[in-house]
Design an enzyme around this catalytic site. Sequence first.
Site, PDB file in Angstrom:
ATOM      1  N   GLU B  70       0.811  -1.219   0.000  1.00 50.29           N
ATOM      2  CA  GLU B  70       0.000   0.000   0.000  1.00 50.29           C
ATOM      3  C   GLU B  70       0.846   1.270   0.000  1.00 50.29           C
ATOM      4  O   GLU B  70       0.465   2.272  -0.599  1.00 50.29           O
ATOM      5  CB  GLU B  70      -0.959   0.012   1.199  1.00 50.29           C
ATOM      6  CG  GLU B  70      -2.162  -0.910   1.061  1.00 50.29           C
ATOM      7  CD  GLU B  70      -1.854  -2.366   1.357  1.00 50.29           C
ATOM      8  OE1 GLU B  70      -0.722  -2.677   1.795  1.00 50.29           O
ATOM      9  OE2 GLU B  70      -2.739  -3.215   1.146  1.00 50.29           O
ATOM     10  N   HIS B 139     -11.930  -4.977   8.524  1.00 53.14           N
ATOM     11  CA  HIS B 139     -12.412  -4.794   7.148  1.00 53.14           C
ATOM     12  C   HIS B 139     -13.702  -3.975   7.092  1.00 53.14           C
ATOM     13  O   HIS B 139     -14.363  -3.960   6.057  1.00 53.14           O
ATOM     14  CB  HIS B 139     -12.701  -6.149   6.481  1.00 53.14           C
ATOM     15  CG  HIS B 139     -11.482  -6.881   6.040  1.00 53.14           C
ATOM     16  ND1 HIS B 139     -10.630  -7.489   6.917  1.00 53.14           N
ATOM     17  CD2 HIS B 139     -10.964  -7.104   4.802  1.00 53.14           C
ATOM     18  CE1 HIS B 139      -9.648  -8.076   6.232  1.00 53.14           C
ATOM     19  NE2 HIS B 139      -9.824  -7.850   4.958  1.00 53.14           N
TER      20      HIS B 139
END
Lengths: 336, 336
Positions: B70, B139
């Site tokens: 990321e 999540h």
Amino acid sequence: MTRQPPLVAVARSRDLDPEHGLDLLRTMLVIRSFEERCVELYSAAQIRGFLHLYIGEEAVATGVTATLREDDAVVSTYREHGHAIAKGIGLGPIMAEMLGKVDGVSRGRGGSMHLFDAATRFYGGNAIVAGGIPLAVGVALADQMQGRDRVTVCFFGDGAVDEGAFHESLNLASLWQAPVLFACENNHYAMGMALERAEAQPDLALKASGYAVPSWRVDGMDVLAVEEATRRAVTAIRAGGGPVFIEYDTYRFRAHSMYDPDLYRDPAEVEAWKRRDPIPALAATLREHGHLDDDAMAVMEAEVAAEIDEAVAFAEASPLEPLEDLERFVTSEVAP
Amino acid sequence: MSAPTVAEPATVTLTLREALKQSLREALIADDRVFLLGEDIGAYGGCFAVTMGLLDEFGPGRVRDTPLSEVAIAGAAIGAAMNGMRPIAEIMTCNFSLLALDQVVNNAATMLHMSGGQFNVPVVIRTTAGAGRQLAAQHSHSFEPIFAHVPGIRVVAIATHEDARAVLRPALDDPDPVVLFEYPRIMTMEAELPVDPVPVDLSTAAVRRPGSDVTLITYGLTLHTVLEAAETLATDGIDAEVIDLRSLRPLDDATVLSSVGRTHRAVVVEEAWRTLGVGAEIAARVTEEAFYDLDAPVERIGCAEVPLPYAKHLEDAALPQVPSIVAAVRRVMHRG
């Protein structure tokens, strides 16, 4: 622990073009003198904030940028005065930035750690350790995608190798064959943390080669060796060969920053490295070959001192940015 | 005189993910500088199938699968944007976006200001947020407020098909960083849309349901819960106006204040935690600017102050639901 010797042999000084050798010497001298003046200005409270000095490491910035074209890019760190000067940014605007003035390269918003110059493709001093590395991959990727044969040099220190950003970026650059030179200035200390205490595997080039990036070590105190190794790398990168990692073995003669009492280094170690000072080393080589004598050296020193005087005068004469401009450039100013 | 006849625009039924894909596809067609990068956006087709088919159509140079990196995804996108490209980076979920947050906050958001106006960063970062799928605490969260806290980036929450269909054009036209939040839970929701996208102004909030008794202010996924609550309230004789903030930075105060000026009551609903959140900011601004228009204190509804749990009954209890919204409205209507 045994470390491999540098893989790149020292350049053959006898092949040195005298004019080029003197240029290298002058650039290193300018960087050194500029920073020595910064120390004085810091003591006089004209420069504030952090001031990370490059003194001792000048051969790296000088030798690396000597191999670059004007349209090549540099992404740098918070210890970037040398890179900025060597890339060709004017001393006046850099000094004005140190003083926080509106004529500074970053209008006084960046200071010592955040020199930027779009004209010379200097993508900034980045003060997040390793924060500039993924950015450099993107700058290089953009050149690659737009079919330009430019190279991006990304300077960072040995401490950056410990950050995830380094590993993610080398892997991505290698996968995409991005035209980046990863220029690791190993000055052996990440702030106060000695390399050997920070690295389970202290061979930095070995780490980089784990990402299938050709990785070399070079004597970073020898500007000619730096230049020769870098030229080979830059030539290969420009030809589409993908990224290269070079570890420049170097040393900062001063503390990490002006706040650092430097308690963690043995003075004998510092003195030993000072005996390898890259500036007298190159001067000696030039003298040996009859390209430099005392008079020429004195003239060069006087000229450099005058350049620094001029930069300081420019910076001192520059106004401060008006307060009403504080919130300018948070977002782009789009013409109506 | 007979009214002129206006041809109804041709319409098509699209899921929200198809609307997003059309927007991305048109961006890729319109501008060679646009490219996509992210995890599993190519061969896999996108974690939420938004980019399905784009690799085949545009090739691996413009639809770039990346490793799970990321920091490098965000950093490379930022660097490419600084060097002439218009990258659209996808970070799979906003929980993962925290890994990229250094690049977004320390580089993308600061660059223009820190460089004295020299380097703007026209990058678009797409990510997802929102709960309701029993994906537990790593999540499911809503980190829009974390990004919206930071000056220098535009933050947009895409709650409707119309916005999804048209969002990329203005996001790419913005010379500065744009972070787009999408919501997996509504990706398969269908709506009938004009074949040609209707331009969307990312700077403004949208009144999704006009009303006169109370202003319900929300963004992103909870818009749909709030609209449902408004219908429930209507059966009880309470006419709620629903505002979709859409842009969380900058905030469109004018639309909010104009509505509250008419309804005299406001309830802010969001899926993020209430503490120091968007609701807190809206409540503060309404209090500062429209205190004397208010007939009741501003109410805020948000996620319970817990990491989101897996078990459905616990997750449901943690999130804003129609009954909790209705109850809050009844309180501000003094009908509790």
